[in-house]
Design a protein around this motif. Structure first.
Motif, PDB file in Angstrom:
ATOM      1  N   UNK A 175      12.765  12.182   4.267  1.00 48.15           N
ATOM      2  CA  UNK A 175      11.306  12.250   4.166  1.00 48.15           C
ATOM      3  C   UNK A 175      10.809  10.847   3.850  1.00 48.15           C
ATOM      4  N   UNK A 176      10.365  10.161   4.892  1.00 47.66           N
ATOM      5  CA  UNK A 176       9.901   8.785   4.728  1.00 47.66           C
ATOM      6  C   UNK A 176       8.382   8.775   4.617  1.00 47.66           C
ATOM      7  N   UNK A 177       7.904   8.208   3.524  1.00 53.54           N
ATOM      8  CA  UNK A 177       6.481   8.262   3.187  1.00 53.54           C
ATOM      9  C   UNK A 177       5.841   6.885   3.316  1.00 53.54           C
ATOM     10  N   UNK A 178       4.740   6.826   4.068  1.00 59.93           N
ATOM     11  CA  UNK A 178       3.916   5.620   4.120  1.00 59.93           C
ATOM     12  C   UNK A 178       2.490   6.011   3.740  1.00 59.93           C
ATOM     13  N   UNK A 179       1.646   5.029   3.610  1.00 60.67           N
ATOM     14  CA  UNK A 179       0.256   5.304   3.228  1.00 60.67           C
ATOM     15  C   UNK A 179      -0.453   6.108   4.303  1.00 60.67           C
ATOM     16  N   UNK A 180      -0.088   5.897   5.569  1.00 62.81           N
ATOM     17  CA  UNK A 180      -0.795   6.548   6.669  1.00 62.81           C
ATOM     18  C   UNK A 180      -0.252   7.942   6.997  1.00 62.81           C
ATOM     19  N   UNK A 181       1.072   8.108   6.923  1.00 63.91           N
ATOM     20  CA  UNK A 181       1.666   9.382   7.324  1.00 63.91           C
ATOM     21  C   UNK A 181       3.053   9.535   6.714  1.00 63.91           C
ATOM     22  N   UNK A 182       3.622  10.717   6.903  1.00 66.49           N
ATOM     23  CA  UNK A 182       4.964  11.010   6.394  1.00 66.49           C
ATOM     24  C   UNK A 182       5.796  11.649   7.495  1.00 66.49           C
ATOM     25  N   UNK A 183       7.017  11.152   7.669  1.00 69.87           N
ATOM     26  CA  UNK A 183       7.961  11.758   8.604  1.00 69.87           C
ATOM     27  C   UNK A 183       8.887  12.678   7.824  1.00 69.87           C
TER      28      UNK A 183
ATOM     29  N   UNK B  21       0.830  -1.212   0.000  1.00 73.76           N
ATOM     30  CA  UNK B  21       0.000   0.000   0.000  1.00 73.76           C
ATOM     31  C   UNK B  21       0.861   1.257   0.000  1.00 73.76           C
ATOM     32  N   UNK B  22       1.951   1.252   0.786  1.00 79.59           N
ATOM     33  CA  UNK B  22       2.851   2.410   0.818  1.00 79.59           C
ATOM     34  C   UNK B  22       3.592   2.556  -0.507  1.00 79.59           C
ATOM     35  N   UNK B  23       3.974   1.432  -1.087  1.00 79.13           N
ATOM     36  CA  UNK B  23       4.678   1.463  -2.375  1.00 79.13           C
ATOM     37  C   UNK B  23       3.792   2.071  -3.454  1.00 79.13           C
ATOM     38  N   UNK B  24       2.559   1.626  -3.526  1.00 75.00           N
ATOM     39  CA  UNK B  24       1.642   2.146  -4.539  1.00 75.00           C
ATOM     40  C   UNK B  24       1.351   3.625  -4.308  1.00 75.00           C
ATOM     41  N   UNK B  25       1.214   3.998  -3.043  1.00 71.86           N
ATOM     42  CA  UNK B  25       0.962   5.399  -2.694  1.00 71.86           C
ATOM     43  C   UNK B  25       2.141   6.270  -3.109  1.00 71.86           C
ATOM     44  N   UNK B  26       3.360   5.811  -2.822  1.00 74.46           N
ATOM     45  CA  UNK B  26       4.571   6.554  -3.160  1.00 74.46           C
ATOM     46  C   UNK B  26       4.699   6.724  -4.672  1.00 74.46           C
TER      47      UNK B  26
END
Length: 220
Positions: free
Chosen positions: A170-178, A41-46
């Motif tokens: 900047x680490x991006x996941x489907x739920x949030x980003x740091x 899910x994070x990969x597709x979102x990114x």
């Protein structure tokens, strides 16, 4: 390690200094964007986000585990490729420092940062009349906040004038980003929630007044 410092002086065209910082910040952000490949899910979102940046694509870097990074106008970014920081000396002068193990990366980054044709254009959606993705709205608000603080008087505790500013990660996941950034070497981490209607940004780490000022401006 190759280190190069370049001074950009816009004394005769002072309004261009703000434009330069705005684009430089966006380039610095793109250079540090990443996501875990194994989380579907994070990969597709990114990948979907990267497709909304003009002349940008995602690619895989295999360290201990595969990680997705960005490739912008032919330049492949990762944690180890290049780091950059800038100092706004005054209202029209900006010093940019670039570090890399390879001199060609510094030259390429310098060209991307200083060439008008390479300005970052993000939030693109092929659908007509579509609104900008909330993720890029948050990034825009962050960039504008940082830019505004670089113009404050140096005596102001929230001012970024004369301070070294850099994006660390900047680490991006489907739920949030740091979003990790440094001010004179001091680490600050913001957590972004693009999908939320309220509370889209919070300070995760860092007690500096500057971090608080950035969050406050982003919430306006």
């Amino acid at each position: 390690m190759v280190i190069e410092e370049v001074r950009f002086d816009f004394e005769e065209f002072r309004r261009y200094a703000d434009d330069f910082i705005y684009n430089l910040l966006k380039l610095m952000i793109i250079s540090k964007m990443n996501s875990t490949f194994k989380d579907i899910s994070s990969r597709q979102y990114f990948v979907n986000l990267i497709q909304q940046i003009d002349c940008c694509e995602a690619y895989i870097v295999k360290y201990g585990q595969p990680i997705l990074y960005t490739k912008y106008r032919g330049m492949e970014f990762s944690d180890q490729k290049i780091t950059s920081q800038f100092v706004r000396v005054n209202d029209h002068t900006i010093d940019v420092t670039m570090e890399s193990v390879f001199e060609e990366f510094i030259k390429s980054f310098d060209i991307l940062a200083s060439t008008t044709a390479s300005r970052v254009n993000w939030g693109i959606d092929v659908r007509k009349d579509s609104n900008i993705n909330p993720f890029f709205e948050l990034l825009d608000s962050f960039v504008h906040a940082v830019q505004r603080l670089t113009l404050l008087d140096k005596n102001n505790a929230d001012s970024l004038m004369g301070k070294r500013f850099s994006i660390k990660n900047i680490h991006i996941t489907r739920q949030s980003t740091h979003l990790e950034f440094l001010v004179d070497g001091q680490m600050n981490i913001l957590r972004l929630y693009p999908s939320k209607k309220k509370g889209k940004v919070e300070t995760l780490f860092g007690n500096s007044s500057i971090a608080g000022a950035i969050v406050s401006l982003m919430k306006q």
